[in-house]
Design a protein around this motif. Structure first.
Motif, PDB file in Angstrom:
ATOM      1  N   GLY A  96       0.822  -1.194   0.000  1.00 29.13           N
ATOM      2  CA  GLY A  96       0.000   0.000   0.000  1.00 29.13           C
ATOM      3  C   GLY A  96       0.860   1.250   0.000  1.00 29.13           C
ATOM      4  N   LYS A  97       0.247   2.366  -0.446  1.00 28.53           N
ATOM      5  CA  LYS A  97       0.956   3.647  -0.487  1.00 28.53           C
ATOM      6  C   LYS A  97       0.001   4.779  -0.148  1.00 28.53           C
ATOM      7  N   LEU A  98       0.514   5.770   0.559  1.00 29.49           N
ATOM      8  CA  LEU A  98      -0.117   7.073   0.666  1.00 29.49           C
ATOM      9  C   LEU A  98       0.704   8.004  -0.220  1.00 29.49           C
ATOM     10  N   PHE A  99       0.073   8.727  -1.126  1.00 28.23           N
ATOM     11  CA  PHE A  99       0.839   9.475  -2.117  1.00 28.23           C
ATOM     12  C   PHE A  99       0.341  10.905  -2.273  1.00 28.23           C
ATOM     13  N   TYR A 100       1.235  11.727  -2.800  1.00 29.35           N
ATOM     14  CA  TYR A 100       0.930  13.090  -3.220  1.00 29.35           C
ATOM     15  C   TYR A 100       1.431  13.235  -4.653  1.00 29.35           C
ATOM     16  N   ALA A 101       0.589  13.716  -5.569  1.00 32.43           N
ATOM     17  CA  ALA A 101       0.959  13.855  -6.978  1.00 32.43           C
ATOM     18  C   ALA A 101       0.821  15.304  -7.425  1.00 32.43           C
ATOM     19  N   ASP A 102       1.784  15.757  -8.220  1.00 33.55           N
ATOM     20  CA  ASP A 102       1.819  17.135  -8.716  1.00 33.55           C
ATOM     21  C   ASP A 102       2.093  17.101 -10.218  1.00 33.55           C
ATOM     22  N   THR A 109      -3.058  19.078  -8.487  1.00 36.37           N
ATOM     23  CA  THR A 109      -2.359  18.343  -7.438  1.00 36.37           C
ATOM     24  C   THR A 109      -3.399  17.514  -6.692  1.00 36.37           C
ATOM     25  N   GLY A 110      -2.941  16.496  -6.018  1.00 34.19           N
ATOM     26  CA  GLY A 110      -3.864  15.678  -5.240  1.00 34.19           C
ATOM     27  C   GLY A 110      -3.129  14.607  -4.480  1.00 34.19           C
ATOM     28  N   ILE A 141     -12.517   6.376  -4.936  1.00 38.32           N
ATOM     29  CA  ILE A 141     -12.962   6.504  -3.551  1.00 38.32           C
ATOM     30  C   ILE A 141     -11.824   6.856  -2.598  1.00 38.32           C
ATOM     31  N   THR A 142     -10.572   6.540  -2.975  1.00 41.60           N
ATOM     32  CA  THR A 142      -9.423   6.858  -2.108  1.00 41.60           C
ATOM     33  C   THR A 142      -8.513   7.911  -2.723  1.00 41.60           C
ATOM     34  N   SER A 143      -9.032   8.679  -3.703  1.00 40.95           N
ATOM     35  CA  SER A 143      -8.266   9.733  -4.367  1.00 40.95           C
ATOM     36  C   SER A 143      -8.924  11.078  -4.086  1.00 40.95           C
ATOM     37  N   PHE A 144      -8.102  12.085  -3.790  1.00 39.89           N
ATOM     38  CA  PHE A 144      -8.625  13.369  -3.340  1.00 39.89           C
ATOM     39  C   PHE A 144      -7.922  14.519  -4.061  1.00 39.89           C
ATOM     40  N   GLY A 145      -8.433  15.724  -3.856  1.00 38.73           N
ATOM     41  CA  GLY A 145      -7.899  16.874  -4.560  1.00 38.73           C
ATOM     42  C   GLY A 145      -8.291  16.784  -6.023  1.00 38.73           C
ATOM     43  N   ASP A 146      -7.344  17.045  -6.919  1.00 37.57           N
ATOM     44  CA  ASP A 146      -7.601  16.962  -8.355  1.00 37.57           C
ATOM     45  C   ASP A 146      -7.380  15.559  -8.910  1.00 37.57           C
ATOM     46  N   VAL A 147      -6.971  14.602  -8.083  1.00 40.62           N
ATOM     47  CA  VAL A 147      -6.703  13.238  -8.543  1.00 40.62           C
ATOM     48  C   VAL A 147      -7.996  12.418  -8.532  1.00 40.62           C
ATOM     49  N   LYS A 148      -8.296  11.784  -9.679  1.00 40.79           N
ATOM     50  CA  LYS A 148      -9.456  10.890  -9.757  1.00 40.79           C
ATOM     51  C   LYS A 148      -9.063   9.442  -9.507  1.00 40.79           C
ATOM     52  N   SER A 149      -7.871   9.041  -9.957  1.00 42.70           N
ATOM     53  CA  SER A 149      -7.356   7.690  -9.732  1.00 42.70           C
ATOM     54  C   SER A 149      -5.875   7.687 -10.076  1.00 42.70           C
ATOM     55  N   GLU A 177      -4.629   9.921 -13.065  1.00 42.62           N
ATOM     56  CA  GLU A 177      -5.765  10.531 -13.748  1.00 42.62           C
ATOM     57  C   GLU A 177      -6.245  11.731 -12.931  1.00 42.62           C
ATOM     58  N   PHE A 178      -6.058  12.919 -13.505  1.00 46.17           N
ATOM     59  CA  PHE A 178      -6.552  14.136 -12.887  1.00 46.17           C
ATOM     60  C   PHE A 178      -7.952  14.443 -13.441  1.00 46.17           C
TER      61      PHE A 178
END
Length: 198
Positions: A96-102, A109-110, A141-149, A177-178
């Motif tokens: 598993g991972k907790l991530f931040y994407a830019d 970002t998300g 369901i586990t993606s937030f901000g501008d991230v869809k998946s 996927e933003f």
């Protein structure tokens, strides 16, 4: 959640996980550095690995960036069982991972949580060699901000060149996927080294 607060949270959680993992005494373990490079991307990671006769636990943090300027920061964990399917050479587990994407090309970002699987098969060779793979996915369901998946897949051929070092050649596919578009952050071959600190 502000970007600064998110980055600080990642750092604190990462250092806490690594220090707790390194102090666990029931397993043989070590900390280490993992670096992989391709023509247009790089990944730097710190990890803490514990190993017993039956299982392997790995916790750490990764920082990925590419030439266009995309960034992907994550805190990860995995647990694998040895000797799966009646084969001493096969390791299979979950990760598993907790991530931040830019996304550098847009203001997107998300962050989110990925779940997946991992495995390794040790080849019957004179030099210790293995084929390893990882696959993770973050659904909406586990993606937030501008991230869809988001999804990540890795396949690699590893060779233990020293007791404390593994070199590898691999292929990594990292896609986020933003809201407006999908950004393929990596889709290439890479070379890397994993060095353990005794």
């Amino acid at each position: 959640m502000s970007l600064t607060l998110l980055k600080r949270t990642f750092i604190v959680v990462s250092l806490g996980i690594l220090s707790l993992q390194a102090k666990a005494g029931d397993y043989d373990g070590h900390m280490g550095l993992d670096v992989s490079l391709s023509n247009d991307a790089a990944n730097f990671g710190l990890y803490s690995l514990r190993e017993s006769a039956q299982e392997i636990t790995n916790l750490g943090v990764d920082y990925f960036f590419n030439r266009p300027g995309d960034k992907f920061l994550d805190v990860f964990g995995s647990i694998s069982r040895k000797g799966m399917a009646d084969s001493e050479n096969l390791e299979l587990g979950i990760s598993g991972k907790l991530f931040y994407a830019d996304d550098n090309a847009s203001p997107n970002t998300g962050y989110g949580a990925m779940l997946g699987f991992n495995g390794r098969y040790w080849l019957p060779t004179e030099m210790p060699m293995a084929i390893g793979f990882d696959g993770l996915y973050a659904p909406p369901i586990t993606s937030f901000g501008d991230v869809k998946s988001a999804s990540q897949g890795d396949v690699r051929l590893e060779a233990r060149i020293l007791p404390s070092a593994i070199a590898y050649v691999g292929y990594r596919k990292l896609s986020v996927e933003f809201k407006q578009h999908t950004q393929n952050m990596d889709d290439s071959l890479n070379i890397g080294v994993n060095v353990a600190f005794e």
